[in-house]
Design a protein around this motif. Structure first.
Motif, PDB file in Angstrom:
ATOM      1  N   LEU A 417       0.826  -1.224   0.000  1.00 21.49           N
ATOM      2  CA  LEU A 417       0.000   0.000   0.000  1.00 21.49           C
ATOM      3  C   LEU A 417       0.853   1.264   0.000  1.00 21.49           C
ATOM      4  CD1 LEU A 417      -2.915  -0.847   2.491  1.00 21.49           C
ATOM      5  CD2 LEU A 417      -3.072  -0.492   0.018  1.00 21.49           C
ATOM      6  N   LYS A 418       2.053   1.168   0.580  1.00 20.94           N
ATOM      7  CA  LYS A 418       2.928   2.337   0.651  1.00 20.94           C
ATOM      8  C   LYS A 418       3.658   2.580  -0.673  1.00 20.94           C
ATOM      9  CE  LYS A 418       3.822   1.503   5.584  1.00 20.94           C
ATOM     10  NZ  LYS A 418       4.873   1.186   6.587  1.00 20.94           N
ATOM     11  N   ARG A 419       3.684   1.552  -1.527  1.00 22.99           N
ATOM     12  CA  ARG A 419       4.474   1.641  -2.747  1.00 22.99           C
ATOM     13  C   ARG A 419       3.625   1.668  -4.009  1.00 22.99           C
ATOM     14  NH1 ARG A 419       9.898  -0.373  -2.019  1.00 22.99           N
ATOM     15  NH2 ARG A 419      10.337  -0.925   0.140  1.00 22.99           N
ATOM     16  N   GLY A 420       2.375   1.259  -3.918  1.00 23.97           N
ATOM     17  CA  GLY A 420       1.533   1.187  -5.104  1.00 23.97           C
ATOM     18  C   GLY A 420       0.071   1.104  -4.723  1.00 23.97           C
ATOM     19  N   THR A 421      -0.767   0.809  -5.687  1.00 23.22           N
ATOM     20  CA  THR A 421      -2.203   0.719  -5.460  1.00 23.22           C
ATOM     21  C   THR A 421      -2.691  -0.673  -5.856  1.00 23.22           C
ATOM     22  OG1 THR A 421      -2.449   3.070  -5.978  1.00 23.22           O
ATOM     23  CG2 THR A 421      -4.450   1.704  -6.010  1.00 23.22           C
ATOM     24  N   TRP A 422      -3.176  -1.404  -4.871  1.00 27.48           N
ATOM     25  CA  TRP A 422      -3.720  -2.725  -5.164  1.00 27.48           C
ATOM     26  C   TRP A 422      -5.002  -2.578  -5.982  1.00 27.48           C
ATOM     27  CZ3 TRP A 422      -0.683  -6.738  -4.345  1.00 27.48           C
ATOM     28  CH2 TRP A 422       0.256  -6.720  -3.309  1.00 27.48           C
ATOM     29  N   GLY A 423      -5.342  -3.633  -6.707  1.00 27.41           N
ATOM     30  CA  GLY A 423      -6.559  -3.625  -7.501  1.00 27.41           C
ATOM     31  C   GLY A 423      -7.795  -3.869  -6.650  1.00 27.41           C
ATOM     32  N   SER A 424      -8.879  -4.237  -7.304  1.00 31.62           N
ATOM     33  CA  SER A 424     -10.166  -4.382  -6.606  1.00 31.62           C
ATOM     34  C   SER A 424     -10.461  -5.819  -6.189  1.00 31.62           C
ATOM     35  CB  SER A 424     -11.290  -3.895  -7.526  1.00 31.62           C
ATOM     36  OG  SER A 424     -11.325  -4.655  -8.727  1.00 31.62           O
ATOM     37  N   THR A 425      -9.499  -6.729  -6.382  1.00 29.03           N
ATOM     38  CA  THR A 425      -9.692  -8.138  -6.031  1.00 29.03           C
ATOM     39  C   THR A 425      -8.611  -8.585  -5.068  1.00 29.03           C
ATOM     40  OG1 THR A 425     -10.664  -8.620  -8.198  1.00 29.03           O
ATOM     41  CG2 THR A 425      -9.879 -10.486  -6.924  1.00 29.03           C
ATOM     42  N   ALA A 426      -9.009  -9.354  -4.055  1.00 28.77           N
ATOM     43  CA  ALA A 426      -8.058 -10.020  -3.161  1.00 28.77           C
ATOM     44  C   ALA A 426      -8.205 -11.532  -3.352  1.00 28.77           C
ATOM     45  CB  ALA A 426      -8.322  -9.640  -1.708  1.00 28.77           C
ATOM     46  N   VAL A 427      -7.135 -12.267  -3.047  1.00 25.75           N
ATOM     47  CA  VAL A 427      -7.126 -13.726  -3.199  1.00 25.75           C
ATOM     48  C   VAL A 427      -6.707 -14.339  -1.878  1.00 25.75           C
ATOM     49  CG1 VAL A 427      -6.172 -15.687  -4.472  1.00 25.75           C
ATOM     50  CG2 VAL A 427      -6.481 -13.480  -5.632  1.00 25.75           C
ATOM     51  N   ILE A 428      -7.386 -15.406  -1.477  1.00 24.02           N
ATOM     52  CA  ILE A 428      -6.999 -16.111  -0.255  1.00 24.02           C
ATOM     53  C   ILE A 428      -6.909 -17.601  -0.546  1.00 24.02           C
ATOM     54  CG2 ILE A 428      -9.365 -16.400   0.614  1.00 24.02           C
ATOM     55  CD1 ILE A 428      -8.120 -15.818   3.454  1.00 24.02           C
ATOM     56  N   THR A 429      -5.878 -18.242   0.034  1.00 22.15           N
ATOM     57  CA  THR A 429      -5.660 -19.661  -0.195  1.00 22.15           C
ATOM     58  C   THR A 429      -4.948 -20.251   1.018  1.00 22.15           C
ATOM     59  OG1 THR A 429      -4.787 -21.283  -1.765  1.00 22.15           O
ATOM     60  CG2 THR A 429      -3.447 -19.323  -1.385  1.00 22.15           C
ATOM     61  N   TYR A 430      -4.437 -21.446   0.876  1.00 21.18           N
ATOM     62  CA  TYR A 430      -3.740 -22.120   1.978  1.00 21.18           C
ATOM     63  C   TYR A 430      -2.416 -22.685   1.471  1.00 21.18           C
ATOM     64  CZ  TYR A 430      -5.775 -26.250  -0.276  1.00 21.18           C
ATOM     65  OH  TYR A 430      -6.144 -27.197  -1.199  1.00 21.18           O
ATOM     66  N   ASP A 431      -1.485 -22.935   2.367  1.00 20.69           N
ATOM     67  CA  ASP A 431      -0.187 -23.482   2.000  1.00 20.69           C
ATOM     68  C   ASP A 431      -0.378 -24.887   1.422  1.00 20.69           C
ATOM     69  OD1 ASP A 431       2.539 -23.691   1.729  1.00 20.69           O
ATOM     70  OD2 ASP A 431       2.894 -24.298   3.805  1.00 20.69           O
ATOM     71  N   GLY A 432       0.101 -25.105   0.219  1.00 20.62           N
ATOM     72  CA  GLY A 432      -0.079 -26.396  -0.437  1.00 20.62           C
ATOM     73  C   GLY A 432      -0.996 -26.334  -1.635  1.00 20.62           C
ATOM     74  N   CYS A 433      -1.737 -25.241  -1.769  1.00 17.06           N
ATOM     75  CA  CYS A 433      -2.633 -25.078  -2.915  1.00 17.06           C
ATOM     76  C   CYS A 433      -1.839 -24.464  -4.074  1.00 17.06           C
ATOM     77  CB  CYS A 433      -3.816 -24.197  -2.545  1.00 17.06           C
ATOM     78  SG  CYS A 433      -5.125 -24.158  -3.781  1.00 17.06           S
ATOM     79  N   THR A 434      -0.732 -25.120  -4.417  1.00 17.65           N
ATOM     80  CA  THR A 434       0.228 -24.524  -5.346  1.00 17.65           C
ATOM     81  C   THR A 434      -0.293 -24.483  -6.776  1.00 17.65           C
ATOM     82  OG1 THR A 434       2.029 -25.332  -3.937  1.00 17.65           O
ATOM     83  CG2 THR A 434       2.606 -24.670  -6.181  1.00 17.65           C
TER      84      THR A 434
END
Length: 614
Positions: A417-434
């Motif tokens: 957030l201090k370096r750029g502007t994130w878009g309008s979508t976030a992604v959430i997952t778990y370790d192993g969902c490679t």
């Protein structure tokens, strides 16, 4: 061996071989089966065996090592036998050699045989090499007079002149193989049987053995049956070949054709329908246009990341002053780094835990960034690496880290957030969902979507909920099913009015298809260039894909997950490519030939070419 390896006949290529009536049949195998009885339970003593017999409790399970095998070998043929371990190759050779009697069918031999099977069997390790030459020769049926006549020839070929009177127990396995081969080939047989002989000993000895066999073939028209796991060797030495799988004939014909089919299908898993699709594609006569197939590969994952950087440098886009760097040994850390690279339009390089690979160091000198952002704690990337980065350079080095994966992902979001502007979508997952996350990387990088992780199934930490709700997000992409993210844990985001998009396929390849179709549709709707390129990545070992996000963004590419050993995944890739109705024009393979062979690439390239023509 997995049960879903296919054993039904593919195509009897021998039907396409012209009859050779002028040459006699040296080996005729007619409907041969070999059945072994295996005890259904372990008996540890003769007493237990006798009791089981008396009680009529001794039960055997039938095992068919060979099942109705038929073929013919003509005089002068060099006949190769291919197959995975346990396919019945050695059993078949022992039947031809007369060591085993078939349970069913007949094996007719027309000529004397020299069997090179289990080299060194019959040697007495307490005797010297000199004594063993006579002993082994006698076991093979040679007279003492014959051995005397050829003794010097045997010793010269085996190259053991100075060790003749040393006990065999002091010999290496390679030296023993030398002696055994020299004894077995000292005569000129009519039929030579070779079982993996050319894979023992040192490289020079293997070449010497091959030259001896070729001499027997060319000068004396010896008929040869040879088993080898080296396809190139079979294709080079043989004129005909047969492929066995779990005791069944898959195909028989010219060595070139059989080896080609075996490379594409041998030992592979998958349904008969998928195998049929791959087999048909293999046989198709399709000219693949130049530029359809590209490979980007370094010596390892670190070198491939540098190659991807070079590809990005070759574009006309503005050069970034930053480079993102993280540990190449952590799948999930690399995925988070891709999301940061997408935000900052920066390339991504990989480091080892305690050192900077030379290829990476050279790339940094050439690229000369103003800043390197290191992602991960000292457990992932040690201070030794950051010291290397700052030594004798003007590079500014900063680090983003957290106590665990979820906290690191949040720190990347906040620092981003201090370096750029994130878009309008976030992604959430778990370790192993490679695999699923790799599939989504083109969208993540193109739409500047932060990537969040959970540390415990079914639970999203309050800090992560707060971070996501603090952003200007109207969509949350969930990579995982109900077992990882039950609907109840997504309620805070629904209540905030966010759209929830969940991807959870029946297989990794189905999930890849769902993600690619959705990504393509969304990006096209938002006015982005439609993807004409597919970056092809294996699921089993996707390390060369760990730095691919920035390249996928620049190259407007989707990512296709394929596992070459899984024919169902290859057939699924066929269907996906065809479903794009000619939109896909090129395939970009990441990694060396251990990921995708030349033939793997060719088969997929044929499908792309055919789809373009529709």
């Amino acid at each position: 061996m997995p049960e879903n390896v296919n054993t039904t006949p593919l195509s009897m290529l021998s039907n396409h071989i012209k009859p050779e009536n002028g040459r006699a049949a040296m080996v005729s195998v007619d409907n041969v089966s070999m059945i072994f009885n295996m005890a259904s339970e372990q008996l540890n003593s003769l007493k237990e065996y006798a009791i089981a017999v008396a009680r009529r409790e001794l039960i055997f399970k039938e095992f068919r090592a060979l099942d109705r095998i038929s073929f013919e070998v003509k005089k002068g043929d060099v006949f190769g036998i291919l197959g995975t371990n346990g396919s019945g190759k050695s059993t078949l050779l022992k039947i031809v050699a007369g060591v085993l009697e078939p349970s069913e069918g007949t094996c007719t031999i027309n000529g004397n045989i020299a069997p090179l099977i289990e080299l060194g069997a019959g040697f007495d390790m307490e005797l010297t090499a000199r004594e063993n030459i006579y002993l082994n020769g006698a076991l093979l049926g040679y007279s003492r007079k014959f051995i005397n006549q050829h003794f010097d020839e045997i010793v010269e070929f085996a190259e053991i002149e100075t060790f003749l009177d040393m006990p065999m127990k002091n010999y290496s396995s390679g030296m023993i193989a030398r002696i055994a081969f020299a004894i077995a080939t000292v005569i000129v047989p009519e039929i030579l049987i070779v079982d993996e002989v050319l894979s023992v000993g040192d490289f020079m000895f293997q070449q010497k053995c091959e030259r001896r066999i070729m001499q027997l073939i060319k000068e004396h028209e010896v008929t040869v049956l040879i088993v080898s796991h080296n396809n190139d060797q079979i294709e080079r030495l043989c004129n005909k070949a047969i492929w066995l799988e779990k005791g069944h004939i898959r195909t028989v014909g010219s060595a070139k054709e059989v080896c080609r089919i075996y490379r594409a299908l041998g030992g592979h898993l998958g349904s008969p329908e998928s195998e049929g699709k791959v087999f048909n594609a293999l046989l198709e006569n399709v000219i693949i246009p130049e530029g359809t197939l590209t490979t980007i590969s370094g010596d390892d994952r670190y070198g491939t990341a540098v190659k991807l950087l070079e590809e990005i440098e070759s574009t006309e886009l503005d050069r970034s002053t930053r480079i993102i760097m993280t540990s190449g040994e952590s799948d999930s850390m690399c995925l988070i780094a891709n999301s940061l690279a997408g935000l900052l339009d920066a390339p991504l390089l990989l480091a080892k835990h305690d050192s900077l690979p030379d290829v990476t160091s050279q790339a940094l000198k050439r690229y000369a960034p103003e800043e390197v952002i290191v992602l991960g704690s000292q457990k992932q990337v040690s201070n030794h690496v950051t010291n290397e980065l700052t030594a004798n350079t003007e590079i500014a080095v900063s680090r983003i880290e957290g106590k665990n994966l979820a906290e690191t992902a949040r720190e990347v979001f906040w620092q981003g957030l201090k370096r750029g502007t994130w878009g309008s979508t976030a992604v959430i997952t778990y370790d192993g969902c490679t695999g699923d996350t790799i599939s989504l990387l083109p969208y993540i990088c193109e739409k500047k979507a932060p990537l969040f992780f959970i540390t415990t199934y079914c639970t999203i930490e309050q800090e992560t909920i707060h971070a996501i709700l603090s952003g200007s997000f109207d969509r949350l992409i969930v990579l995982g099913g109900q077992a990882s993210f039950p609907d109840s844990c997504l309620e805070p985001f629904r209540n905030a009015g966010m759209e929830i998009v969940r991807f959870c396929g029946t297989t990794p390849y189905h999930a890849n298809e769902l993600i690619n179709n959705w990504t393509s549709d969304i990006l096209k709707t938002d006015g982005y260039i439609e993807s004409e390129n597919l970056i092809v990545s294996p699921l089993g070992n996707p390390v060369d894909t760990f730095a691919v996000g920035p390249y996928a963004k620049v190259n407007h590419s989707l990512i296709l997950i394929v596992e070459p050993q899984d024919l169902d995944s290859v057939a699924h890739a066929f269907d996906f490519i065809k479903s794009r109705k000619g939109a896909i024009k090129s395939l970009i393979f990441l990694g060396d030939s251990t990921r995708f062979s030349k033939l793997d690439k060719e088969i997929l390239g044929k499908v792309v070419t055919q789809a373009l023509a529709l």
